[in-house]
Design a protein around this motif. Structure first.
Motif, PDB file in Angstrom:
ATOM      1  N   GLN A 228       0.910  -1.129  -0.076  1.00  0.00           N
ATOM      2  CA  GLN A 228       0.060   0.121   0.063  1.00  0.00           C
ATOM      3  C   GLN A 228       0.985   1.303   0.025  1.00  0.00           C
ATOM      4  OE1 GLN A 228      -3.451   0.224  -0.175  1.00  0.00           O
ATOM      5  NE2 GLN A 228      -2.851   2.443  -0.815  1.00  0.00           N
ATOM      6  N   LEU A 395       1.373  -5.959  -9.125  1.00  0.00           N
ATOM      7  CA  LEU A 395       1.033  -4.892  -8.429  1.00  0.00           C
ATOM      8  C   LEU A 395       1.340  -3.549  -8.986  1.00  0.00           C
ATOM      9  CD1 LEU A 395       0.114  -4.109  -5.253  1.00  0.00           C
ATOM     10  CD2 LEU A 395       2.364  -3.464  -5.018  1.00  0.00           C
ATOM     11  N   GLY A 398      -0.838  -2.227 -11.507  1.00  0.00           N
ATOM     12  CA  GLY A 398      -2.364  -2.104 -11.113  1.00  0.00           C
ATOM     13  C   GLY A 398      -3.282  -3.509 -11.428  1.00  0.00           C
ATOM     14  N   THR A 401      -4.434  -5.574  -6.040  1.00  0.00           N
ATOM     15  CA  THR A 401      -4.579  -4.612  -5.053  1.00  0.00           C
ATOM     16  C   THR A 401      -3.544  -5.253  -3.859  1.00  0.00           C
ATOM     17  OG1 THR A 401      -6.226  -6.232  -3.672  1.00  0.00           O
ATOM     18  CG2 THR A 401      -6.870  -4.349  -5.346  1.00  0.00           C
ATOM     19  N   GLU A 404      -4.734  -8.402  -2.655  1.00  0.00           N
ATOM     20  CA  GLU A 404      -4.582  -9.812  -3.536  1.00  0.00           C
ATOM     21  C   GLU A 404      -3.291 -10.030  -3.709  1.00  0.00           C
ATOM     22  OE1 GLU A 404      -8.629  -8.544  -6.171  1.00  0.00           O
ATOM     23  OE2 GLU A 404      -6.377  -7.590  -6.848  1.00  0.00           O
TER      24      GLU A 404
END
Length: 425
Positions: A228, A395, A398, A401, A404
């Motif tokens: 993230q 990742l 895109g 996530t 995921e």
């Protein structure tokens, strides 16, 4: 293909040699194949030459491209091909993937093991035995930075990801890439979440994963948090526009030239920076520094790296195995002090004097010494999250996530744990 003896006299010279003793192989005229990383430093390449002069044997280097070093090595290994000497990652996860008790010579009783604390950090497999001889100062992960770029914008070298993100707002307005990414080389993109995750991993988390009390895709998993953070910096415009195709050499050149502020990667590519400076160490020291970096607080992430880490595969040829062991004893013994002086890096064995080093290498040593030190999160995870490169690649464009992506990593860990026969998997 394993090289054969060149003459009958060489065979006689090694008959009866016990591999577990400290007796050096006396055979001459052998050809030893070495699978080596193409990013070997000049000092490591010099070590091969020094052994040839010392032994009368010949080293035949088999190039394994640095850009895809792990995957290429494992593919060749899985085919049944074996070198006489393997240069490879000496951490637990990667050693386990080689099935070392069956395929590698046990080095646990060798003299060099007792001369270095590095074997508390690497060189051992899950069975506790040492299978890798480590000659190079540990890979210290962090940020290479351009001194002038930071000075021009009134910035100090970032020591946390939070600081990198804050500086991104300043640097982006000036049209400067904050953190250069190299998707064209695949593995450097992996470095950013890897370092972040290592910095936020709680003690015992890896043990909890192995005991199936924690998972990579838990919302508070260090990997989910790290990925993230990677996306947050991408969304903030911190990365270069060609991040999916740029190579790590281009990242190095960009930082040296002042086109980018930072590159997140390990200390063993310091030689690549020297190449970028045309071999001028003074020019490099004037332009580039290095600092350790943590997620939310300063930390130094480290591991024992593959450059100058050697294993002796079991080939079934007693003479070749004895000579491979002779090579390992030379590079950790008689040849080691000269190697350290040639490398300009710091010794990991007791009683070996340190050389005069460049300021950049002193920065790396200072980051290692300052700490607090944490080991890369993937070093002791089953399989070393071996599918991590593919997961982070997906990742980055895109396709996944963070949760995921964590789930994909969890699947890779489960497959590795099952293959290793870990209880409960």
């Amino acid at each position: 293909m394993i090289a054969k003896m060149q003459c009958a006299a060489a065979v006689a010279a090694v008959v009866g040699l016990a591999l577990g003793t400290s007796v050096a192989a006396q055979a001459e005229g052998l050809k030893l194949t070495v699978w080596h990383n193409t990013q070997d430093t000049p000092a490591v390449l010099g070590l091969y030459k020094a052994y040839e002069e010392h032994s009368g044997n010949t080293i035949e280097l088999v190039d394994i491209p640095a850009d895809d070093f792990q995957a290429t090595t494992l593919t060749k290994w899985a085919s049944g091909d074996r070198p006489d000497i393997l240069e490879y990652f000496p951490n637990l996860a990667n050693l386990d993937r080689l099935n070392p008790s069956q395929n590698l010579i046990d080095l646990s009783d060798e003299d060099f093991v007792g001369r270095s604390a590095i074997y508390d950090l690497g060189g051992r497999a899950s069975d506790g035995k040492v299978y890798a001889a480590i000659t190079t100062f540990p890979e210290t992960w962090g940020l290479y930075y351009n001194k002038q770029v930071l000075a021009d914008h009134g910035l100090e070298p970032a020591t946390t990801f939070e600081e990198v993100l804050a500086q991104c707002a300043v640097l982006s307005k000036a049209g400067i890439t904050t953190l250069h990414q190299a998707g064209g080389s695949s593995w450097p993109v992996y470095a950013t979440p890897l370092v972040y995750a290592s910095g936020v991993t709680e003690p015992g988390w890896v043990d909890d994963v192995i005991a199936q009390k924690a998972r990579f895709d838990d919302l508070d998993s260090p990997w989910v948090l790290a990925m993230q953070a990677w996306i947050d910096m991408k969304d903030a415009g911190c990365y270069n526009s060609d991040m999916t195709t740029a190579t790590f050499e281009q990242s190095t050149n960009a930082v040296y030239a002042g086109e980018a502020a930072y590159q997140m990667i390990h200390s063993n590519i310091a030689a690549v920076y020297l190449d970028a400076a045309g071999g001028d160490a003074d020019a490099l020291d004037a332009a580039v520094g290095f600092v350790g970096v943590g997620a939310t607080e300063p930390k130094t992430v480290m591991n024992a790296g593959p450059i100058g880490s050697f294993m002796a595969p079991k080939t079934g040829d007693d003479a070749q195995e004895a000579a491979a062991l002779d090579f390992i004893r030379f590079v950790t013994g008689e040849g080691y002090p000269d190697y350290i002086q040639a490398s300009g890096t710091f010794p990991i064995q007791d009683g070996v004097p340190a050389p005069d080093a460049s300021q950049l290498l002193k920065d790396i040593k200072a980051a290692y010494d300052k700490g607090p030190r944490v080991i890369l999160i993937n070093q002791n995870v089953p399989g070393g999250d071996g599918n991590g490169l593919q997961v982070v690649s997906e990742l980055s464009v895109g396709q996944l996530t963070p949760v995921e992506a964590g789930g994909q990593l969890q699947q890779g860990v489960a497959a590795a744990a099952q293959a290793l026969g870990l209880p409960g998997w």
